[in-house]
Design a protein around this motif. Structure first.
Motif, PDB file in Angstrom:
ATOM      1  N   ILE A  70       0.848  -1.198   0.000  1.00  0.00           N
ATOM      2  CA  ILE A  70       0.000   0.000   0.000  1.00  0.00           C
ATOM      3  C   ILE A  70       0.880   1.244   0.000  1.00  0.00           C
ATOM      4  O   ILE A  70       0.587   2.240  -0.656  1.00  0.00           O
ATOM      5  CB  ILE A  70      -0.922   0.007   1.245  1.00  0.00           C
ATOM      6  N   GLU A  71       1.993   1.156   0.724  1.00  0.00           N
ATOM      7  CA  GLU A  71       2.885   2.306   0.860  1.00  0.00           C
ATOM      8  C   GLU A  71       3.891   2.401  -0.285  1.00  0.00           C
ATOM      9  O   GLU A  71       4.828   3.190  -0.232  1.00  0.00           O
ATOM     10  CB  GLU A  71       3.633   2.226   2.197  1.00  0.00           C
ATOM     11  N   GLY A  72       3.723   1.541  -1.300  1.00  0.00           N
ATOM     12  CA  GLY A  72       4.551   1.690  -2.502  1.00  0.00           C
ATOM     13  C   GLY A  72       5.728   0.745  -2.618  1.00  0.00           C
ATOM     14  O   GLY A  72       6.501   0.846  -3.575  1.00  0.00           O
ATOM     15  N   MET A  73       5.876  -0.182  -1.658  1.00  0.00           N
ATOM     16  CA  MET A  73       6.990  -1.130  -1.742  1.00  0.00           C
ATOM     17  C   MET A  73       6.610  -2.297  -2.660  1.00  0.00           C
ATOM     18  O   MET A  73       5.463  -2.437  -3.088  1.00  0.00           O
ATOM     19  CB  MET A  73       7.354  -1.650  -0.351  1.00  0.00           C
ATOM     20  N   ARG A  74       7.588  -3.143  -2.968  1.00  0.00           N
ATOM     21  CA  ARG A  74       7.359  -4.331  -3.803  1.00  0.00           C
ATOM     22  C   ARG A  74       7.834  -5.572  -3.040  1.00  0.00           C
ATOM     23  O   ARG A  74       8.892  -6.135  -3.341  1.00  0.00           O
ATOM     24  CB  ARG A  74       8.140  -4.208  -5.111  1.00  0.00           C
ATOM     25  N   PRO A  75       7.108  -5.980  -2.018  1.00  0.00           N
ATOM     26  CA  PRO A  75       7.586  -7.094  -1.195  1.00  0.00           C
ATOM     27  C   PRO A  75       7.499  -8.443  -1.908  1.00  0.00           C
ATOM     28  O   PRO A  75       6.578  -8.703  -2.685  1.00  0.00           O
ATOM     29  CB  PRO A  75       6.641  -7.069   0.010  1.00  0.00           C
TER      30      PRO A  75
ATOM     31  N   THR B 135      -0.972  -5.740   8.840  1.00  0.00           N
ATOM     32  CA  THR B 135      -1.004  -4.857   7.667  1.00  0.00           C
ATOM     33  C   THR B 135      -0.509  -3.457   8.023  1.00  0.00           C
ATOM     34  O   THR B 135       0.304  -2.873   7.290  1.00  0.00           O
ATOM     35  CB  THR B 135      -2.423  -4.816   7.078  1.00  0.00           C
ATOM     36  N   VAL B 136      -0.972  -2.934   9.141  1.00  0.00           N
ATOM     37  CA  VAL B 136      -0.454  -1.633   9.582  1.00  0.00           C
ATOM     38  C   VAL B 136       1.050  -1.757   9.853  1.00  0.00           C
ATOM     39  O   VAL B 136       1.836  -0.865   9.511  1.00  0.00           O
ATOM     40  CB  VAL B 136      -1.214  -1.138  10.829  1.00  0.00           C
ATOM     41  N   SER B 137       1.449  -2.886  10.410  1.00  0.00           N
ATOM     42  CA  SER B 137       2.879  -3.108  10.650  1.00  0.00           C
ATOM     43  C   SER B 137       3.653  -3.055   9.340  1.00  0.00           C
ATOM     44  O   SER B 137       4.761  -2.507   9.283  1.00  0.00           O
ATOM     45  CB  SER B 137       3.093  -4.464  11.322  1.00  0.00           C
ATOM     46  N   GLY B 138       3.080  -3.625   8.290  1.00  0.00           N
ATOM     47  CA  GLY B 138       3.736  -3.588   6.981  1.00  0.00           C
ATOM     48  C   GLY B 138       3.872  -2.173   6.453  1.00  0.00           C
ATOM     49  O   GLY B 138       4.895  -1.805   5.863  1.00  0.00           O
ATOM     50  N   GLY B 139       2.835  -1.369   6.696  1.00  0.00           N
ATOM     51  CA  GLY B 139       2.928   0.039   6.314  1.00  0.00           C
ATOM     52  C   GLY B 139       4.074   0.724   7.053  1.00  0.00           C
ATOM     53  O   GLY B 139       4.818   1.539   6.483  1.00  0.00           O
TER      54      GLY B 139
END
Lengths: 321, 342
Positions: A70-75, B135-139
């Motif tokens: 969501i924040e733009g990374m490519r995991p 999911t928030v952790s991933g952010g």
């Protein structure tokens, strides 16, 4: 210098990490240890802080990837075995897969699933999960069958703006070698005619491609020309290439390593029957694994999954139908 | 690291404190007015699907919303109207989603509480509880990769949600990664109809914090000042780099699980106990006792918010509904890879 299917996956990830600062890898034992299969060997050292060990928490691994995407990374998420991805199933099918449709927000995660059977793998380290994931809207499901595709399709997967389930076959990890990494590739979503023929078509994918090619080689000794189509991607499914092949041969056998109820082979047969019925000279056939969990001992496993011998048997039946 | 805070009374009155309180109170009141209107529309058959209200939980919800800043990540849950508004969600977008307007952020594809704008840090929950923790952790991991500091991610859950595997996996992972995560648990005594006695066996959910290696905070969720202070402190600690914070608030859901539920199963003794207090009434008392506003001013504020809510719903109700002929029926953003066999 020969490069294996496994090394190709490692090299693809090294290239992705080198080329794109948005890429990172998260999975169990992927860090200094280099992964259960060594698909991330040396990457933690080469790319400090970007190849992270996760707790044994498949749900949280995927959840973390979704937030990062969501924040733009490519995991890239490595599941240690495809079988364990069911513990993260909810995040994949209900969260990642619905994200764009619900919120108009892209969710570019790649979930690597070391899938398929190997001798001694048993019921919980052998499964083929592609049909499960392909069932859900919002996912792309890739099944590379060659060293070249393992490399180029993994790179393509990470560049795709949608969630990708990347099914890499463990049996091919060490068995399959190529002379060099590819410099060009077919686009994602295109199937490939792996061997041309005119008498019958085998549509297959992943490790079964090599069983199908061995079958075609064997039947060629009797003068049969079997066309083999490698799907490469099961979702999207390249119906045009399948119908094109059936138009040439009139006979269709679809081979998959997964369980027999529903699944990719059934989908291919359904599409050919509904869209290309008049092309068929004989009823289409399917060959799958047996409807039991995957057995541990090679004596049982070798019969549970389709092999070249089983495919030859089915093909002789089809050719004479 | 593992002590718990216990703030249950209103004490000093600094100017900042008054402003914070009244800002949060406004969101509490807006949430209540919004939800009363929503319930009325639901009873009038104007709302498709479920309606889930937060009555009794507005103080806790608002406390988190006002403690977060623009640029933070917020994943609210079912009873967080107040927090959503405080975090910056527009009243119109909320009304649009509940009505099913084509112009809302969810475009009729999702409704009610399943709304958000993820790219703006306002994540949209799914119904499967616990998943937003990881999911928030991933952010937050993404922000760390980008070198963004001074950021907090927060999510809310109920007593029932803490029983999920997702909740456990997510909080454990966040603790391992030492992320600036705040998890606010509203222990409202019932998960739908299931009482806490059938949900967990530990004496208090906050006791779990030590097991995760995170700081636990405990509050009386019916006490607005306590909520603002303790949630504010938890957010500040996370922002300061102290790692994940878990806030557990005891309160009572003063409505059914949804408006379809008469909540007959709620123990009467709880309703008349201190956790059965209505936090909005407590807030009125705290505000008037502190002489920050008088009763007339509060009523006037309520009237003003009521007008805003009426206007938002009036607009949403006039807007076009979703149209199957205008839908692209495509779940992938990559058009070339969509199968298109609608």
């Amino acid at each position: 210098m020969a490069i294996t299917y496994l090394e190709a996956i490692r090299e693809a990830q090294a290239k992705l990490l080198a080329d794109d600062p948005r890429v990172f890898i998260y999975g169990q034992d992927v860090g200094n240890f280099g992964g259960a299969f060594k698909a991330t060997k040396g990457l933690a050292k080469e790319f400090p802080g970007r190849v992270l060990d996760s707790p044994i928490s498949e749900d949280a691994q995927v959840g973390l990837a979704i937030g990062a995407a969501i924040e733009g990374m490519r995991p890239i998420i490595e599941m240690q075995f495809a079988d364990f991805s069911t513990c993260g199933l909810n995040q994949i099918i209900n969260h990642a897969a619905t994200m764009f449709w619900r919120t108009n927000t892209k969710c570019p995660i790649t979930v690597r699933l070391p899938c398929g059977g190997t001798a001694g793998g048993g019921p919980f380290h052998s499964q083929s999960m592609e049909a499960l994931y392909a069932h859900y809207p919002g996912l792309i499901v890739l099944n590379p069958a060659t060293v070249e595709d393992a490399y180029s399709m993994l790179i393509a997967a990470v560049h795709i703006d949608d969630p990708v389930v990347f099914c890499e076959h463990k049996y091919l990890y060490y068995h399959l070698k190529a002379d060099a990494l590819p410099t060009e590739a077919l686009p994602i979503g295109k199937a490939r005619v792996a061997r041309p023929g005119r008498d019958a078509t085998i549509v297959t994918y992943s490790a079964m491609l090599h069983e199908a090619l061995a079958c075609a080689e064997e039947l060629a000794k009797d003068g049969w020309q079997i066309e083999v189509v490698d799907l490469r991607s099961v979702k999207p499914l390249d119906t045009d290439t399948i119908l094109g092949s059936v138009a040439r041969t009139g006979r269709l056998l679809v081979v998959g390593e997964a369980f027999p109820w529903g699944g990719v082979t059934a989908e291919v047969v359904a599409r050919v029957a509904t869209e290309g019925f008049s092309l068929l000279d004989a009823p289409p056939m399917r060959l799958n694994a047996k409807d039991t969990p995957v057995p541990y001992h090679p004596n049982l496993w070798g019969t549970h999954r389709p092999t070249a011998r089983a495919i030859i048997g089915a093909m002789r039946e089809l050719l004479h139908a | 690291m593992l002590q718990t805070s216990d703030v249950t009374s209103v004490k000093p009155q600094t100017d900042g404190r008054r402003e914070r309180y009244l800002a949060a109170f406004r969101w509490m009141l807006l949430a209540r007015v919004f939800e009363e209107k929503l319930a009325s529309l639901y009873r009038g058959g104007k709302v498709i699907g479920g309606v889930f209200l937060s009555k009794g939980q507005e103080a806790l919800s608002a406390a988190l919303g006002v403690a977060l800043r623009k640029g933070d990540i917020y994943a609210p849950l079912i009873r967080d109207s107040a927090g959503r508004f405080a975090f910056g969600e527009s009243l119109l977008d909320a009304a649009r989603t509940c009505i099913g307007s084509r112009l809302g952020p969810m475009r009729g594809r999702e409704g009610n509480i399943h709304r958000g704008k993820p790219r703006e840090g306002y994540y949209a929950m799914i119904s499967h509880l616990g998943v937003m923790v990881s999911t928030v952790s991933g952010g937050l991991v993404a922000r760390r990769f980008k070198g963004v500091r001074d950021v907090v991610g927060a999510t809310c859950i109920g007593d029932g949600g803490t029983s999920t595997g997702s909740f456990h996996e997510g909080l454990n992972m966040a603790a391992v990664e030492k992320l600036p995560l705040v998890v606010v648990v509203a222990n409202n005594q019932y998960a739908y109809s299931t009482p806490t006695s059938q949900q967990f066996a530990c004496a208090d959910l906050v006791d779990r914090a030590i097991g995760y290696g995170v700081r636990g905070h405990k509050i009386d969720g019916t006490d607005p000042q306590a909520c603002f202070d303790v949630v504010g402190e938890a957010v500040a600690r996370a922002r300061a780099g102290e790692g994940p914070q878990m806030v557990v608030a005891d309160l009572l859901r003063l409505v059914g699980h949804g408006e379809h539920d008469d909540a007959h199963y709620v123990n009467h003794a709880l309703k008349v106990s201190p956790i059965g207090r209505d936090c909005l009434e407590v807030a009125r008392a705290q505000i008037t006792a502190a002489a920050w506003m008088n009763a007339m001013q509060i009523d006037s504020l309520r009237d003003q918010l009521q007008a805003e809510v009426e206007s938002a719903f009036a607009t949403a109700l006039r807007e076009p509904l979703p149209d199957p002929n205008l839908e692209d029926w495509r779940a992938l953003s990559t058009e070339a890879l969509a199968e298109g066999r609608a």
